[in-house]
Every structure is written in structure tokens, then in C-alpha cells.
Design an enzyme around this catalytic site. Structure first.
Site, PDB file in Angstrom:
ATOM      1  N   ASN A 121     141.628  15.949  92.259  1.00 19.95           N
ATOM      2  CA  ASN A 121     140.738  14.820  92.553  1.00 19.95           C
ATOM      3  C   ASN A 121     141.540  13.529  92.528  1.00 19.95           C
ATOM      4  OD1 ASN A 121     138.145  16.028  92.883  1.00 19.95           O
ATOM      5  ND2 ASN A 121     137.969  16.289  90.676  1.00 19.95           N
TER       6      ASN A 121
ATOM      7  N   TYR B 289     136.796  29.548  93.883  1.00 14.03           N
ATOM      8  CA  TYR B 289     137.122  29.060  95.227  1.00 14.03           C
ATOM      9  C   TYR B 289     137.170  30.181  96.263  1.00 14.03           C
ATOM     10  CZ  TYR B 289     137.822  24.377  93.495  1.00 14.03           C
ATOM     11  OH  TYR B 289     137.599  23.134  92.963  1.00 14.03           O
TER      12      TYR B 289
ATOM     13  N   HIS C  63     131.690  18.773  97.646  1.00 17.64           N
ATOM     14  CA  HIS C  63     132.851  18.369  98.467  1.00 17.64           C
ATOM     15  C   HIS C  63     132.596  18.703  99.939  1.00 17.64           C
ATOM     16  CE1 HIS C  63     135.594  17.028  95.342  1.00 17.64           C
ATOM     17  NE2 HIS C  63     135.217  18.056  94.620  1.00 17.64           N
TER      18      HIS C  63
END
Ligand code: NDP
Length: 499
Positions: free
Chosen positions: A129, A339, A56
């Protein structure tokens, strides 16, 4: 004519005497080490990058708001979701998955749809997404999946053979790959695609009742896709097509918006539902759990500075506010680690203090120090419990979201399958019942185009016989014909005819 401009300074704020010339011994002599301004400038230049996201990487984003349009108090107590008309400021980052910064936006890929809600109970990050499902259902396979989409270890080139090898050995990917190979794999713009949580989450109301939920952000611009040929043409015309399109739309006050619709499953339904509701490779069919509109997201402000506000933006799946929690979906549980770990690596342990990541509420805890610490707690005690003040958690007021887990042995195992848990059922439904004949033709063309580039024959055969023919026999036959392959079914028919 020009407004009064400030004098250039060093980073220490000291005025400098030239924007053009280094300090030298006479006009023809050598540069001097004592030119602290030049050295600061070159040294800072060499440090302009932070590590890229591992995937990403290529993206863009904008600020906006989320507005509640329906009463959701029966399902969640989340403050920012309660109160029709209530608005919460947001940041959204949209992205491609596999390519690096500078990669063509319109190449076939899944698109990231990362949202940050700056709520009164802290930041809520929802990182989804533009597809309702995902390629793998266990985080153990995630790095392998991403590696297969990236570049070859020797040549440094991307390679379709690697992609199809991984996908066809991972049948749970069939649903996502069907969507990726359809024209939804090449959206016309970020504005013209939906966003999905994909993962399942939990909502909890004020009475402590729990629900399983999926988020669907439906584009109010309408779904629009490029054909494969159009996407490839745009690759030559504008590598940054999506980034430019979003920026330009907001700059001309044509603000893109999405309607948030929820699928809500009563807590008790999960055990016996025909699909495992926590398997991210499956959707919840709408006729079982219809979508319920509850809000609207609008993007109305471009960033002032791309690096500070988009590159340094950090989204963390673990940032869930009261009334929202994770589910037993293994992918969401794995993502809850990954993350923040990535953000600490990229921007350091105090990344949450950067203005774009900073919550709009006060932060109270006992974390201290570390590189680039900006916010501090003065002389507040640095440990808990203590006798001298500082924050204190109230377990009566806040509880961690939870669900019941039956006692079981610790193991590495697949999910217990539910009645209809088959990797090919839902992509088959998509192909046969949802796609139009044109969608199906484009799907076939796109798969052939992709499978024809550098994919070795045994992997093409596996893709047709063990993958697409299981999604749908007709699809398998069409692909086999196009690729000049003989499927077992075709071979059987030939044998019966004696040919
Ligand atoms: P429905 O007929 O109720 O829903 C099908 C949904 O598919 C549509 O609402 C639309 O959702 C989406 N869709 C439409 N055209 C395409 C396309 N060309 N490519 C991908 N998605 C498309 O059926 P079900 O809910 O029973 O689902 C049937 C199949 O539809 C699923 O197996 C799945 O493959 C696909 N699907 C289902 C979704 C769900 O959450 N139930 C969501 C998206 C796809 P949207 O407006 O969200 O794009």
C-alpha cells in the site's frame, strides 16, 4: 486514404456481411434466430465482465522495469536482485481500496501498490500500500474491516458511522487511521506517493543466513498531496484523475520512478526488539533500522488493453522467489491464501496462463485441465512419482523458506506484546515529532470533516476520548472543542475550577 481494413468476422473467423444490420425477413420483417453473428455478439456482450475484485476495484497500471543499484548478496540470494545494473520487467497496479469501478479516484482512502516482477526464477509479486502500516494485525478481522468501509446493508450507502465504529473498537487501527486522515489520505497522484510492503518478509542469502525485511518504494517525483478541499474539488472535475495522470505522464515519456530502500533486521533481533517486528500496525523506526537504497523502479509503458492487462492482472502474495520468504506476520500469512483464491474465482483456475500473469520462465508441474486451459504438457505423465519423465523437485537445490517456532499449544490469542507494543505510541510520535504544524492542522480538519458526517454522538465521544486523546492529549482536546464535546480531562479541569 484509409489503410486496407480486414473484413469483420465471427469469433470463428468466418467473414460476415454487415456491421449494421440484423438478419430480417425483408426490410420490415422480424429478426431471425438463425442470425448466428447477432446472437454471438449479444451473448458475448452479456459476458464482458469478470467478477470485480472485492476491494481495490478501482485502479490503473503500467509496465516498466526494476533495476538493481546495490550489491545485496549479503542479505538475499534472489537472482533478480543480484547484479548491479540488472533489470527485471514489471507490471504495477495502483488502486483505491473501498470504492467500486467508477468511484472518484481522489476520495480519502489508502492506495494499493501491487507489483509483479517477471523474474528468471518465476513471478515475484509484492502487494503493498502507500502506507507503511495497516488497520488490523490479524486476518480474522480483515473481512470485517473491509465491510465497515463499504456500503450499508439496507441503504446501499457508504457510511462514516460504520467506519468510526469499527476503527474505535479496534485500537490497533489508530496508526493507519492517523495517516489516512492526514493529507497522505488524498495523494495528488499515484506518481506522488510512496509504496510500502507494509508486511515484513524474510530474505535469505546463499549461505542460509536469514534477515527480516521491509520494502520502501520512495517516489522520485516527491510526495505531493491534495488538501481535503482540493481532493473534493477534483472529484467534481475528473473522477478518473489518478488513472488519467499516470496514463498521460507515460504517454508524454515522463516516466514515474521509485527508489527501493530496504529496512533490514538481523534474524536474531526480532525476539527482543522493543516492538513486535511482525505487527503490521507498527513501523520499524528509521533510527533503529535505517533504509538502504538497493534499486529503482520505472514505469515506462502503458497497457495496450486495459481489461486484458490490468483488470485480469492477478497478484499473489504467495508468489515469492528463492531468497525471499514470509515472516511470522499474521497478515502476510493470511494474505498468502487469499489472493490466489480470489484470482481463481475471478478468472478461473488457469488464470496464470493469461499473458499478463504468465511467468517468463517455463512452468513444469502436474496440474492439468480445467476451464480455459491454454498451455499443456503434451503427453507428459500426469502424476508424480512416475517412471516416464516429467519434472522432479530437487530438495537439495530448493528449500522452503523457514523460521524457528518454539513449541507451543495451538490457540487463538493476541501476539505476545513486546516492551513498547502500545497501539498509540507510534501514531503519537507521528503527530508530535514528524508532522509539521500545518500537517497537524490539516489532520484535525480532516478528522472533524469525516467525524461530522453521519457519525452518532456516542461514537464521536469514543473517537475523541478512547482513540485520539490516547494518540495525543492535545489532539483529543482540539477535536473535542471542534465537536463541542467535553473530554474527561476537560471535565476534571472544570470541576477543579468549580465551573
Ligand atoms: P523518522 O523521523 O526517521 O521518520 C519519519 C518518516 O515519516 C519520514 O521519513 C517519512 O517517511 C514519514 N513522514 C513524513 N511526514 C509524514 C506525514 N505527514 N505523514 C506520514 N508519514 C510522514 O521517524 P521514525 O522512523 O521513528 O518514525 C516516526 C513515525 O513516522 C512513525 O511512528 C510513523 O508514524 C511515521 N513513519 C515511519 C516510517 C518508518 O518506516 N519508520 C515510514 C513512514 C512513516 P517516508 O519517506 O517513508 O514517507
Amino acid at each position: 486514404m484509409t489503410a486496407q481494413r480486414p473484413n469483420t468476422t465471427t469469433d470463428a473467423g468466418i467473414p460476415v456481411s454487415s456491421d449494421e444490420y440484423s438478419l430480417t425477413v425483408g426490410p420490415s420483417g422480424p429478426n431471425l434466430l438463425q442470425d448466428a453473428y447477432l446472437i454471438e455478439k449479444l451473448a458475448h456482450f452479456a459476458r464482458e465482465r469478470v467478477p470485480d475484485r472485492v476491494y481495490h476495484v478501482k485502479g490503473g497500471g503500467a509496465f516498466g522495469y526494476f533495476e538493481v543499484t546495490a550489491d545485496v548478496s549479503q542479505w538475499t540470494k534472489s537472482a533478480f536482485l543480484n547484479g548491479v545494473g540488472k533489470r527485471t520487467p514489471m507490471l504495477v497496479r495502483l488502486s483505491s481500496v473501498a470504492g467500486e469501478e467508477g468511484y472518484p479516484d481522489t476520495d480519502r482512502d489508502v492506495r494499493g501498490f501491487a507489483m509483479k516482477f517477471y523474474t528468471e526464477e518465476g513471478n515475484y509479486d509484492l502487494v503493498g500500500n502507500n502506507t507503511p502500516v495497516f488497520f488490523v494485525r490479524d486476518p480474522m478481522k480483515f473481512p470485517d474491516f473491509i465491510h465497515s468501509q463499504e456500503r450499508m446493508p439496507d441503504s446501499g450507502l457508504r457510511n462514516n458511522n460504520m467506519q468510526w465504529d469499527f476503527w474505535t473498537l479496534s485500537p490497533e487501527s489508530a496508526h493507519q487511521v492517523t495517516i489516512l486522515m492526514s493529507d497522505r489520505g488524498t495523494p495528488r497522484s499515484w506518481r506522488h506517493m510512496n509504496g510500502y510492503s507494509s508486511d515484513t518478509y524474510m530474505w535469505e542469502n546463499a549461505a542460509g543466513e536469514k534477515f527480516w525485511v521491509k520494502y520502501h518504494f520512495k517516489t522520485e517525483q516527491g510526495i505531493q498531496n491534495f488538501t481535503d478541499a482540493e481532493a473534493k474539488a477534483m472529484r467534481g472535475e475528473d473522477l478518473d484523475h489518478y488513472r488519467r495522470d499516470l496514463w498521460d505522464a507515460i504517454a508524454r515519456n515522463d516516466y514515474p520512478s521509485w527508489r527501493l530502500e530496504m529496512q533490514i533486521m538481523p534474524y536474531e533481533d526480532a525476539v527482543n526488539y522493543r516492538f513486535n517486528p511482525f505487527d503490521i500496525t507498527k513501523v520499524w523506526p528509521h533510527k533503529d533500522y535505517p533504509t538502504i537504497p538497493i534499486g529503482r523502479m520505472v514505469l515506462d509503458r502503458n497497457p495496450d488493453n486495459f481489461f486484458a492487462q490490468i483488470v485480469q492482472a492477478a497478484f499473489d502474495v504467495a508468489n515469492m522467489v528463492p531468497g525471499i520468504g514470509p515472516s511470522p506476520d499474521r497478515m502476510v500469512l493470511g494474505r498468502m491464501f487469499a489472493y490466489a483464491d480470489s484470482a481463481r474465482y475471478r478468472n478461473g483456475p488457469n488464470y496464470m496462463q493469461l499473458p499478463v500473469n504468465r511467468p517468463r520462465v517455463d512452468v513444469h508441474n502436474y496440474n492439468k485441465d480445467g476451464p480455459m486451459r491454454y498451455r499443456h504438457n503434451g503427453s507428459q505423465p500426469v502424476y508424480a512419482p512416475n517412471s516416464y519423465g516429467g519434472p522432479k523437485a530437487d530438495p537439495q537445490r530448493y528449500r522452503d523458506p523457514s523460521w524457528f517456532v518454539a513449541a507451543a499449544e495451538i490457540m487463538r490469542a493476541a501476539y505476545q506484546p513486546h516492551r513498547d507494543d502500545d497501539d498509540f505510541i507510534q501514531p503519537g510520535t507521528l503527530y508530535r515529532q514528524v508532522m509539521t504544524p500545518t500537517d497537524r492542522d490539516h489532520l484535525v480538519g480532516n478528522i472533524i470533516g469525516h467525524l461530522s458526517q453521519e457519525v452518532e454522538r456516542p461514537i464521536q465521544e469514543r473517537a475523541v476520548n478512547d482513540y485520539w486523546a490516547k494518540v495525543d492529549p492535545d489532539l483529543g482536546t482540539r477535536l473535542a472543542r471542534e465537536l463541542g464535546l467535553v473530554t474527561p480531562a476537560m471535565a476534571g479541569a472544570q470541576h477543579a475550577r468549580g465551573t
